[in-house]
Design a protein around this motif. Structure first.
Motif, PDB file in Angstrom:
ATOM      1  N   VAL A  39       0.805  -1.214   0.000  1.00 18.62           N
ATOM      2  CA  VAL A  39       0.000   0.000   0.000  1.00 18.62           C
ATOM      3  C   VAL A  39       0.839   1.265   0.000  1.00 18.62           C
ATOM      4  N   LEU A  40       1.954   1.251   0.732  1.00 18.24           N
ATOM      5  CA  LEU A  40       2.648   2.499   1.026  1.00 18.24           C
ATOM      6  C   LEU A  40       3.955   2.713   0.297  1.00 18.24           C
ATOM      7  N   THR A  41       4.309   1.874  -0.673  1.00 22.35           N
ATOM      8  CA  THR A  41       5.548   2.111  -1.402  1.00 22.35           C
ATOM      9  C   THR A  41       5.494   3.458  -2.084  1.00 22.35           C
ATOM     10  N   ALA A  42       6.653   4.110  -2.149  1.00 26.32           N
ATOM     11  CA  ALA A  42       6.671   5.534  -2.469  1.00 26.32           C
ATOM     12  C   ALA A  42       6.914   5.864  -3.921  1.00 26.32           C
ATOM     13  N   GLY A  43       7.597   5.034  -4.714  1.00 23.24           N
ATOM     14  CA  GLY A  43       7.870   5.463  -6.075  1.00 23.24           C
ATOM     15  C   GLY A  43       8.762   4.505  -6.825  1.00 23.24           C
ATOM     16  N   PRO A  44       9.194   4.890  -8.035  1.00 25.14           N
ATOM     17  CA  PRO A  44       9.850   3.968  -8.948  1.00 25.14           C
ATOM     18  C   PRO A  44      11.338   3.789  -8.775  1.00 25.14           C
ATOM     19  N   LEU A  45      12.015   4.656  -8.048  1.00 26.03           N
ATOM     20  CA  LEU A  45      13.463   4.604  -7.996  1.00 26.03           C
ATOM     21  C   LEU A  45      13.942   3.816  -6.798  1.00 26.03           C
ATOM     22  N   ALA A  46      14.843   2.890  -6.983  1.00 24.47           N
ATOM     23  CA  ALA A  46      15.388   2.109  -5.877  1.00 24.47           C
ATOM     24  C   ALA A  46      16.885   2.311  -5.781  1.00 24.47           C
ATOM     25  N   ALA A  47      17.419   2.307  -4.551  1.00 24.40           N
ATOM     26  CA  ALA A  47      18.855   2.393  -4.329  1.00 24.40           C
ATOM     27  C   ALA A  47      19.173   1.656  -3.049  1.00 24.40           C
ATOM     28  N   THR A  48      20.404   1.208  -2.897  1.00 25.53           N
ATOM     29  CA  THR A  48      20.809   0.489  -1.698  1.00 25.53           C
ATOM     30  C   THR A  48      21.934   1.233  -1.015  1.00 25.53           C
ATOM     31  N   ALA A  49      21.764   1.520   0.257  1.00 25.85           N
ATOM     32  CA  ALA A  49      22.814   2.194   1.014  1.00 25.85           C
ATOM     33  C   ALA A  49      23.732   1.147   1.614  1.00 25.85           C
ATOM     34  N   ALA A  50      25.046   1.301   1.394  1.00 26.66           N
ATOM     35  CA  ALA A  50      25.985   0.296   1.858  1.00 26.66           C
ATOM     36  C   ALA A  50      26.629   0.651   3.183  1.00 26.66           C
ATOM     37  N   ALA A  51      26.511   1.897   3.570  1.00 24.62           N
ATOM     38  CA  ALA A  51      27.127   2.331   4.823  1.00 24.62           C
ATOM     39  C   ALA A  51      26.163   3.222   5.566  1.00 24.62           C
ATOM     40  N   ALA A  52      26.172   3.151   6.885  1.00 23.61           N
ATOM     41  CA  ALA A  52      25.242   3.931   7.696  1.00 23.61           C
ATOM     42  C   ALA A  52      25.928   5.147   8.275  1.00 23.61           C
ATOM     43  N   PRO A  53      25.176   6.253   8.473  1.00 20.80           N
ATOM     44  CA  PRO A  53      25.725   7.408   9.164  1.00 20.80           C
ATOM     45  C   PRO A  53      26.086   7.047  10.600  1.00 20.80           C
ATOM     46  N   ALA A  54      26.888   7.872  11.208  1.00 25.69           N
ATOM     47  CA  ALA A  54      27.292   7.637  12.589  1.00 25.69           C
ATOM     48  C   ALA A  54      26.094   7.673  13.523  1.00 25.69           C
ATOM     49  N   GLN A  55      26.187   6.918  14.598  1.00 17.82           N
ATOM     50  CA  GLN A  55      25.104   6.858  15.578  1.00 17.82           C
ATOM     51  C   GLN A  55      24.930   8.203  16.270  1.00 17.82           C
ATOM     52  N   ALA A 100      20.720   8.349  -0.265  1.00 13.11           N
ATOM     53  CA  ALA A 100      21.881   7.471  -0.339  1.00 13.11           C
ATOM     54  C   ALA A 100      22.189   7.167  -1.799  1.00 13.11           C
ATOM     55  N   VAL A 101      23.404   7.480  -2.231  1.00 10.83           N
ATOM     56  CA  VAL A 101      23.821   7.271  -3.618  1.00 10.83           C
ATOM     57  C   VAL A 101      25.051   6.370  -3.611  1.00 10.83           C
ATOM     58  N   LYS A 102      24.927   5.239  -4.253  1.00 14.62           N
ATOM     59  CA  LYS A 102      26.020   4.275  -4.291  1.00 14.62           C
ATOM     60  C   LYS A 102      26.953   4.578  -5.447  1.00 14.62           C
ATOM     61  N   GLY A 103      28.250   4.690  -5.155  1.00 14.24           N
ATOM     62  CA  GLY A 103      29.236   4.988  -6.174  1.00 14.24           C
ATOM     63  C   GLY A 103      29.732   3.747  -6.881  1.00 14.24           C
ATOM     64  N   ALA A 104      30.505   3.977  -7.950  1.00 14.83           N
ATOM     65  CA  ALA A 104      31.036   2.868  -8.741  1.00 14.83           C
ATOM     66  C   ALA A 104      31.970   1.982  -7.927  1.00 14.83           C
ATOM     67  N   ASP A 105      32.596   2.562  -6.898  1.00 19.34           N
ATOM     68  CA  ASP A 105      33.524   1.792  -6.067  1.00 19.34           C
ATOM     69  C   ASP A 105      32.826   1.029  -4.943  1.00 19.34           C
ATOM     70  N   GLY A 106      31.481   1.091  -4.899  1.00 22.62           N
ATOM     71  CA  GLY A 106      30.720   0.364  -3.905  1.00 22.62           C
ATOM     72  C   GLY A 106      30.437   1.127  -2.632  1.00 22.62           C
ATOM     73  N   THR A 107      31.041   2.309  -2.471  1.00 21.60           N
ATOM     74  CA  THR A 107      30.769   3.122  -1.292  1.00 21.60           C
ATOM     75  C   THR A 107      29.481   3.908  -1.482  1.00 21.60           C
ATOM     76  N   THR A 108      28.918   4.365  -0.374  1.00 24.09           N
ATOM     77  CA  THR A 108      27.671   5.121  -0.421  1.00 24.09           C
ATOM     78  C   THR A 108      27.875   6.527   0.112  1.00 24.09           C
ATOM     79  N   GLU A 109      27.392   7.486  -0.654  1.00 17.82           N
ATOM     80  CA  GLU A 109      27.431   8.882  -0.234  1.00 17.82           C
ATOM     81  C   GLU A 109      26.021   9.321   0.120  1.00 17.82           C
ATOM     82  N   PHE A 110      25.885  10.057   1.221  1.00  9.10           N
ATOM     83  CA  PHE A 110      24.586  10.589   1.612  1.00  9.10           C
ATOM     84  C   PHE A 110      24.504  12.042   1.141  1.00  9.10           C
ATOM     85  N   VAL A 111      23.762  12.232   0.055  1.00  6.76           N
ATOM     86  CA  VAL A 111      23.670  13.526  -0.607  1.00  6.76           C
ATOM     87  C   VAL A 111      22.544  14.348   0.013  1.00  6.76           C
ATOM     88  N   ASP A 112      22.832  15.579   0.410  1.00  7.67           N
ATOM     89  CA  ASP A 112      21.823  16.458   0.990  1.00  7.67           C
ATOM     90  C   ASP A 112      20.847  16.896  -0.099  1.00  7.67           C
TER      91      ASP A 112
END
Length: 393
Positions: free
Chosen positions: A17-33, A261-273
């Motif tokens: 019911v609640l899925t938001a839209g067509p674009l999917a991405a996977t975040a590989a790293a989490a922000p600091a606690q 969360a944007v995954k780069g070619a090197d497999g790292t994830t950047e959190f873009v504002d």
């Protein structure tokens, strides 16, 4: 039904019911606690059977920020009891606690306001729900379209296809985030494609229906959508912290930053504002900025009949009976679960996921804003899912 099975069914239903839209991405790293969540349960130590489960709700917010969300603001209410909570950070750079009263991009919950405004105008006999939109906005759709009634726009059975945006991937739309795409341009691009199906034959949830309803409001009143939506809905509901930014990319007043969360070619994830973003193409379908307190006011005022008169209000709780699988009414979506029926609306703009939901009798209501790191993904945000499961159990 056993608790584990009940939880699985609810989770699957919510995702559908609640899925938001067509674009999917996977975040590989989490922000600091960051600092732990703050919660203010409005119940006695011994929880009545129908009261919100404060323990489960607190647990749903634990661990923020993480790879899925940087903040979450929650309000559970209704006659069964109330609970308030927030968690996460204001922004990743400072890691200061999230502001529980912050404004955020409310996305498609804007459609609830648009539907209420149209129904108010219908009650004033300035709009007839059975009259084709071609009568009010001649030339908008062109000769290939059969008559499309205002009601069919409200319940997403118009057959008008989606309008064009400023790109299909995150990278494309992000590059154009400060550009202006007017609702007139969006409507024209949709009309140029021709009908998707015969009006009334199917239900297909699309923003274009509410983009056109916003243009209808402007045509029949001679005033801007923002001014009329404020006059007809926001002001009567007491929503003093809610507004429509138009082409202004910034969020006015206190707000928590949003990230993708944007995954780069090197497999790292950047959190873009992604906090600053021109939402003019969303218009009456999704450009509203609000707070959880204001959205709770909208929900309760609307369901109590304070905003829309009874005959018109029934449209918001009526799903087309002749269309198999239809779940959308005028501005809301029907969600049955465990013998109860919830009427809800979700929203997703980059950096922000939102939900308003309630039973018709207002026994239980839920409003949340989750600063999702993949707010337009195909799957429901895990933090939002935990909140909904805890609130509706």
């Amino acid at each position: 039904m056993h608790a584990r099975r009940r939880t699985a069914v609810l989770a699957a239903s919510l995702v559908a019911v609640l899925t938001a839209g067509p674009l999917a991405a996977t975040a590989a790293a989490a922000p600091a606690q960051a600092p732990a969540s703050t919660a203010a349960p409005a119940s006695t130590p011994t929880r009545p059977a129908t009261a919100p489960d404060a323990e489960a709700l607190t647990a749903a917010l634990a661990g923020l920020p993480d790879q899925d969300a940087t903040a979450a603001l929650v309000r559970v209410g209704g006659t069964d009891g109330a609970w308030r909570g927030s968690a996460g950070v204001h922004d990743l750079a400072s890691a200061s606690p999230a502001d529980p009263d912050a404004r955020f991009r409310a996305g498609s919950t804007t459609k609830v306001v648009t539907a209420a405004a149209v129904l108010r105008l219908a009650a004033e006999r300035r709009i007839d729900l059975n009259t084709p939109i071609q009568h009010y906005l001649p030339g908008l759709l062109g000769g290939r379209f059969r008559p499309v009634t205002v009601r069919q726009l409200l319940n997403h059975t118009s057959g008008i296809p989606a309008g064009d945006g400023l790109g299909n991937s995150f990278e494309e739309v992000y590059a154009h985030r400060f550009d202006t795409l007017t609702p007139q341009q969006v409507a024209a691009s949709a009309a140029a494609k021709g009908p998707e199906f015969r009006p009334g034959a199917q239900q297909h949830y699309l923003n274009i229906n509410y983009t056109i309803l916003g243009l209808l409001i402007e045509k029949v009143t001679g005033r801007s959508y923002a001014s009329e939506a404020t006059r007809l809905v926001l002001a009567p509901a007491g929503m003093k912290d809610t507004y429509f930014p138009g082409a202004e990319p910034r969020i006015a007043g206190p707000h928590n930053r949003g990230y993708q969360a944007v995954k780069g070619a090197d497999g790292t994830t950047e959190f873009v504002d992604v906090t600053e973003w021109n939402q003019s193409d969303r218009f009456a379908a999704g450009d509203m900025i609000s707070t959880t307190a204001d959205l709770e006011r909208l929900l309760t005022s609307l369901f109590r009949g304070r905003l829309v008169p009874g005959p018109q209000l029934r449209e918001m709780f009526t799903v087309p009976a002749h269309i198999d699988g239809a779940t959308y009414s005028a501005g809301l979506q029907r969600f049955p679960y465990e013998g109860k029926v919830y009427w809800l609306k979700s929203g997703g703009r980059y950096g922000y996921n939102t939900l308003i939901a309630g039973t018709r009798d207002l026994g239980r209501t839920l409003v949340y804003s989750v600063n999702s790191t993949d707010a337009k993904g195909q799957d429901m945000n895990p933090v939002a899912q935990r909140i909904a499961m805890a609130a509706l159990k």
